[in-house]
Write an enzyme that holds these catalytic residues in place. Sequence first.
Site, PDB file in Angstrom:
ATOM      1  N   CYS A  78      38.631  48.339  46.141  1.00  0.00           N
ATOM      2  CA  CYS A  78      40.051  48.507  46.443  1.00  0.00           C
ATOM      3  C   CYS A  78      40.704  49.609  45.620  1.00  0.00           C
ATOM      4  O   CYS A  78      41.810  50.046  45.942  1.00  0.00           O
ATOM      5  CB  CYS A  78      40.796  47.195  46.217  1.00  0.00           C
ATOM      6  N   CYS A 196      48.014  35.648  51.293  1.00  0.00           N
ATOM      7  CA  CYS A 196      46.864  36.543  51.423  1.00  0.00           C
ATOM      8  C   CYS A 196      47.282  37.823  52.130  1.00  0.00           C
ATOM      9  O   CYS A 196      48.076  37.791  53.080  1.00  0.00           O
ATOM     10  CB  CYS A 196      45.748  35.868  52.227  1.00  0.00           C
ATOM     11  N   HIS A 319      47.066  46.222  53.299  1.00  0.00           N
ATOM     12  CA  HIS A 319      46.007  46.586  52.360  1.00  0.00           C
ATOM     13  C   HIS A 319      44.831  47.262  53.071  1.00  0.00           C
ATOM     14  O   HIS A 319      43.744  46.704  53.154  1.00  0.00           O
ATOM     15  CB  HIS A 319      45.544  45.326  51.614  1.00  0.00           C
TER      16      HIS A 319
END
Length: 377
Positions: A78, A196, A319
């Site tokens: 990430c 999440c 994300h």
Amino acid sequence: MTGVAVLGVGTSHFGRQPDRDLVALAWDAVREAFGDAGVEGVDAVWVGTVFAPAGVAQRVLRALGITGVPVVTVENACASGTTAFAEACEAVRTGRYRRVLALGLEQMSTAFAGAIVPEATDPEGRTGLALPALYAMSAARLLHEDAVTREQLAAVSVKNHAHAVHNPRAQYAGEYTVAQVLDSPMIADPLTRLQCCPTSDGAAAAVLGPAAGGADEVVVRSLALKSGAAWNHRSPHVWGHDIVRDTAAAAYAQAGLDTLDDIDVGEVHDAFTVGEVVTTEALGITAPGDGGTAAASGVTALGGKTPINPSGGLLSRGHPLGATGLAQIAEITWQLRGVAGARQVDGARLGLVETMGGGVSGLDGNACVVTLLERPR
């Protein structure tokens, strides 16, 4: 000071966009970054991505008319986007290149139907331990130690979704209550769906060059990159804490930071609500055990002492792995310039970006990048 400035930034919209390929997403980000920087080309490019196909950097850049320059692709989980940013910054700092593009991109909606499939060659991956479960175990440990409550974890989601209401590029936004967050479907106990990050597609870019001392210039005050040390369940802190703490310490020392009270705003890695709790404590922005309290009480909300994730964060902005770090860089750049609109942090002069990626058994995270950006005057 590194002597490096962020000359321009840009991003695409974030969200499930299977009908838009990586070229289209990158075009949005690079075109905006070039226009912002007032440049038509660069001397080199670093590209961060995790799951894009081989050769994606050159393929995307060719379509954008960027050819004949050095191109380097990096994968660091990430933290891939901020790793690309770190390498671009170093290339400018050392005088190797004068104008450098850092680009992050990912199209998750076409790579996975749901959560990221665990890596079968990794011991934890072979057991089916996906990242939601890994973060859930951290949350369960903190709950067991009375270091956080379920309501405080949910408050992180409430805060960041509310911030994203003011971000037109965000994937999700909304006014939720703690009860609504806790009542959303369970993903990995105790983390519910609204705790999440979503599956996202997107791109983000930054053009870097030598600092010239302009009044509105955003400079890289410091930057640190580390990989995780050995870690197991006997470690005194939950997974991901120590790598963030150690990387931040290196960045703070490089910056000569007298007090963390000087940090006006931050964008941190909140792929799951517990991630923001752990990270704000590891960064020293909140005291040990106070990360959840800070979110619930408004300390880390817009209007609070140290607003965290005014963009909505990974939870709400989205994300797309390779793009995330550079989206954080873009947000803090906009904040320091005072152009973030309704999510603007008043008087922001020093901003922090933290991105941490994981997924290798026995390590306290694959990589972490902590950057301090500053508008000196």
